[in-house]
Design an enzyme around this catalytic site. Structure first.
Site, PDB file in Angstrom:
ATOM      1  N   LYS A  59       3.046   5.762 -15.077  1.00 15.63           N
ATOM      2  CA  LYS A  59       3.335   6.730 -14.010  1.00 15.63           C
ATOM      3  C   LYS A  59       4.797   7.190 -14.079  1.00 15.63           C
ATOM      4  O   LYS A  59       5.141   8.272 -13.584  1.00 15.63           O
ATOM      5  CB  LYS A  59       3.028   6.090 -12.663  1.00 15.63           C
ATOM      6  CG  LYS A  59       3.011   7.046 -11.483  1.00 15.63           C
ATOM      7  CD  LYS A  59       2.472   6.331 -10.268  1.00 15.63           C
ATOM      8  CE  LYS A  59       2.511   7.199  -9.028  1.00 15.63           C
ATOM      9  NZ  LYS A  59       1.917   6.519  -7.863  1.00 15.63           N
ATOM     10  N   ASP A  99      -5.777   5.485  -5.245  1.00 20.06           N
ATOM     11  CA  ASP A  99      -4.317   5.298  -5.252  1.00 20.06           C
ATOM     12  C   ASP A  99      -3.938   4.874  -6.662  1.00 20.06           C
ATOM     13  O   ASP A  99      -4.092   3.716  -7.038  1.00 20.06           O
ATOM     14  CB  ASP A  99      -3.926   4.236  -4.222  1.00 20.06           C
ATOM     15  CG  ASP A  99      -2.449   3.839  -4.314  1.00 20.06           C
ATOM     16  OD1 ASP A  99      -1.683   4.587  -4.951  1.00 20.06           O
ATOM     17  OD2 ASP A  99      -2.080   2.782  -3.762  1.00 20.06           O
ATOM     18  N   ASP A 145       7.179   3.625   2.409  1.00 20.49           N
ATOM     19  CA  ASP A 145       6.296   3.265   1.290  1.00 20.49           C
ATOM     20  C   ASP A 145       7.137   2.930   0.056  1.00 20.49           C
ATOM     21  O   ASP A 145       7.602   3.821  -0.658  1.00 20.49           O
ATOM     22  CB  ASP A 145       5.353   4.434   1.004  1.00 20.49           C
ATOM     23  CG  ASP A 145       4.340   4.121  -0.103  1.00 20.49           C
ATOM     24  OD1 ASP A 145       4.380   3.003  -0.648  1.00 20.49           O
ATOM     25  OD2 ASP A 145       3.511   4.994  -0.414  1.00 20.49           O
ATOM     26  N   GLU A 166       1.251   9.956  -0.949  1.00 18.30           N
ATOM     27  CA  GLU A 166       0.949   8.553  -0.663  1.00 18.30           C
ATOM     28  C   GLU A 166       1.318   8.127   0.757  1.00 18.30           C
ATOM     29  O   GLU A 166       0.500   7.516   1.452  1.00 18.30           O
ATOM     30  CB  GLU A 166       1.618   7.660  -1.712  1.00 18.30           C
ATOM     31  CG  GLU A 166       0.953   7.788  -3.079  1.00 18.30           C
ATOM     32  CD  GLU A 166       1.784   7.241  -4.231  1.00 18.30           C
ATOM     33  OE1 GLU A 166       2.869   6.685  -3.967  1.00 18.30           O
ATOM     34  OE2 GLU A 166       1.346   7.367  -5.385  1.00 18.30           O
TER      35      GLU A 166
END
Length: 599
Positions: free
Chosen positions: A68, A7, A196, A172
């Site tokens: 990211k 992850d 999430d 994810e």
């Protein structure tokens, strides 16, 4: 050979392996189950993870985080421009590609976001090999459900640069659904909504789970919404307050902003369990200390618009799935930002006081699900996954440019993959012999507002009046999300095709190869630096051992003074060179001198 799930998060990263019938979190070299997604360049040293995060306030220009949020984006992206104002490091424009400029080894270096992410992934890879006791090459890396093709491709490139064979990628929230479903396996069918909300991205996925079969009904999200945005709001709020208190503007002071950010992040965390939090920074600017506080109610008010966006995404994803909120059996919270009380209260109210599922660790669930998927794709399959099946969907619509710059939608978002679609394209001019096929992804009516993927041309169309010449376009997406497009002229059978596994403007094979070589040089330099540090410590320990043993030896006063003089000289030399370990040859020479005189 084990296959791991990683992850790769905006704020923290986590990894796991599936073995002996269960997913097992892999701790890093410090024994921690999550690793900060930070890289710091301090002088001639490169730090990754916890050590890098600790340098954020001192080496703020060379400490990189939230990468990211850059990966797969263009420099002129409004979100990139907004984030740059709050980062301590420098982002430069290279042909509309964002690159990071740092000073390392006494010279300026420029890195692509993929290279920085690769450094975090390599750190994870090394820790996994130490934990498992064998070489690790194959991995599944997770991505936000709403990552576009460019962002997914850039993430895969980062894995390649890190020395990983990325055998698959998984959204994810889908990974979290797998972790939740396997942990609470049931033969009865359940509709589960995975919520999430992490450090930098937000995803909602609705999955139908029955036994070990996972059927994704719809997915939605925002690739630029998460805990980092809540931190940014606090930073801006306190910048304004400091200006009111002291009449000084710190918005251009990168060091002050970085120190304030650290304090704001800590305050945000505290507000998850307390109604009030202090924000204190000594000598923030101009020698002035900053002392303030913020209430939970104020924090919620400042982030009201973000929280509303979160709930809107939930409603839209439900609509896409064809389900009503009454059809949802479980709402599962994933991601560190779901600890915010207001977020939980909003969800509970929307789902008519349904008890939210917080039974899986929000920081580890995604890695666990990725490990399950990795095991199902690997060469050695765990018997516990014999009946495991996963049907995912595409997050964004795929379309073809039509006349007038319009988007002709071919594969709607949330279509299950693998999938295959045929579309007929007609000529737009008399006797047209060539036709260009341009492929886009996105939801807007005009192609200029969507994301360009690639293009190719089919030739040899027989002369005919406009609209009478026809080309059949076949669009096919495999289970890994790779898009293959083929165009066939119906009369002659002429064809042309393209596999969109990479993006225009992304890394070429040669660029990836060069970056892999650069990563290898970093590994070698890091190893050499580690050896020098170990040798320096060994020499220092030896010097103290000799110093402590002088009184226990039968020596003359002159001999004792000579030895102590050499010990003092070496300890002082080591102290002078403490910021950068001396060369191995110098360390070996000093040790030899001490050995000769002490013997």
């Amino acid at each position: 050979m084990p296959t791991i799930g990683i992850d790769l998060g905006t704020t923290n990263s986590c990894m796991a392996v599936f073995r002996n019938g269960r997913a097992e979190i892999i701790a890093n070299d410090l024994g921690n189950r999550v690793t900060p997604s930070y890289v710091s360049f301090t002088g001639n040293e490169r730090l990754v993870g916890e050590a890098a995060k600790e340098e954020a306030t001192e080496y703020f220009k060379n400490t990189l985080y939230q990468i990211k949020r850059l990966i797969g984006r263009t420099y002129d992206d409004p979100s990139v421009q907004a984030d740059m104002k709050l980062w301590g490091f420098t982002v430069i424009n290279d042909d509309n590609k964002p690159k990071i400029s740092v000073v390392h080894d006494h010279k300026r270096n420029v890195f692509r976001p993929e290279q920085i992410s690769a450094m975090v992934l390599e750190k994870m890879k090394i820790a996994a090999e130490a934990f498992l006791g064998e070489t690790v090459t194959d991995a599944v890396i997770t991505v936000p459900a709403y990552f576009n093709h460019a962002q997914r491709k850039a993430t895969r490139d980062a894995g390649l640069i890190a020395g990983l064979n990325v055998i698959g990628m998984i959204n994810e929230p889908t990974a979290a659904a797998v972790a939740y479903g396997l942990d609470r396996q049931s033969d009865s069918e359940r509709n589960v909504l995975i919520f999430d909300l992490g450090g930098g991205t937000f995803d909602v996925t609705i999955v139908k789970i029955k036994g070990r079969k996972f059927d994704v009904k719809a997915t939605g999200g925002d690739t630029h919404l998460g805990g980092e945005d809540f931190d940014n709001i606090l930073v801006k709020y306190f910048v304004s307050e400091f200006k009111q208190q002291r009449g000084e503007d710190i918005s251009e002071n990168k060091r002050a902003l970085n120190r304030l950010r650290v304090a704001c992040e800590a305050a945000k965390r505290k507000l998850s369990s307390s109604t009030n939090a202090k924000v204190q920074v000594d000598a923030l600017q101009g020698g002035h200390d900053f002392r303030s506080s913020i209430s939970q109610a104020k924090f919620e008010n400042l982030n009201h618009s973000f929280f509303e966006r979160v709930l809107d995404t939930v409603k839209n994803t439900l609509s896409d799935s064809g389900l009503k909120k009454e059809n949802i059996d479980d709402v599962v919270l994933v991601g560190g930002s779901t600890r915010i009380p207001k977020i939980q209260a909003m969800l509970e109210k929307y789902f008519d006081n349904m008890k939210l599922k917080r039974t899986i660790n929000p920081d580890e669930a995604v890695a666990c699900g990725a490990a399950v998927y990795a095991s199902s794709l690997g060469f050695v399959k765990d018997p516990a996954l014999e009946e495991f099946a996963l049907e995912d969907v595409i997050p964004l619509s795929i379309g073809i440019k039509s006349h007038g710059g319009k988007m002709s939608f071919a594969i709607p978002r949330n279509t299950k993959i693998p999938t295959k679609v045929r579309k007929t394209r007609s000529t737009v001019a008399d006797n047209q012999e060539r036709m260009g096929i341009k492929i886009y992804e996105g939801e807007r009516a005009l192609i200029k507002d969507n994301h360009f993927l690639d293009e190719f041309t089919i030739s040899g169309i027989p002369p005919a009046p406009r609209t009478k010449g026809e080309v059949e376009v076949l669009l096919e997406i495999n289970a890994c999300g790779i898009l293959h497009v083929e165009a066939i002229e119906k009369i002659t059978g002429n064809s042309s095709e393209i596999t969109i596994a990479r993006d225009k403007g992304r890394l070429s094979e040669n660029e990836i190869k060069r970056m892999v070589q650069e990563a290898e040089k970093f590994r070698e330099r890091d190893q050499e630096l580690k050896q020098r540090c170990n040798a320096r410590n060994a020499l220092e320990n030896y010097a103290y051992t000799v110093k402590e043993g002088v009184d226990q030896k039968n020596l003359t006063r002159q001999q004792r003074e000579s030895i102590m003089s050499k010990v003092t000289e070496i300890l002082q030399w080591l102290d002078i060179n403490k910021t950068e370990p001396p060369e191995m040859s110098e360390l070996e020479e000093k040790k030899r001198e001490l050995e000769e005189i002490s013997q």
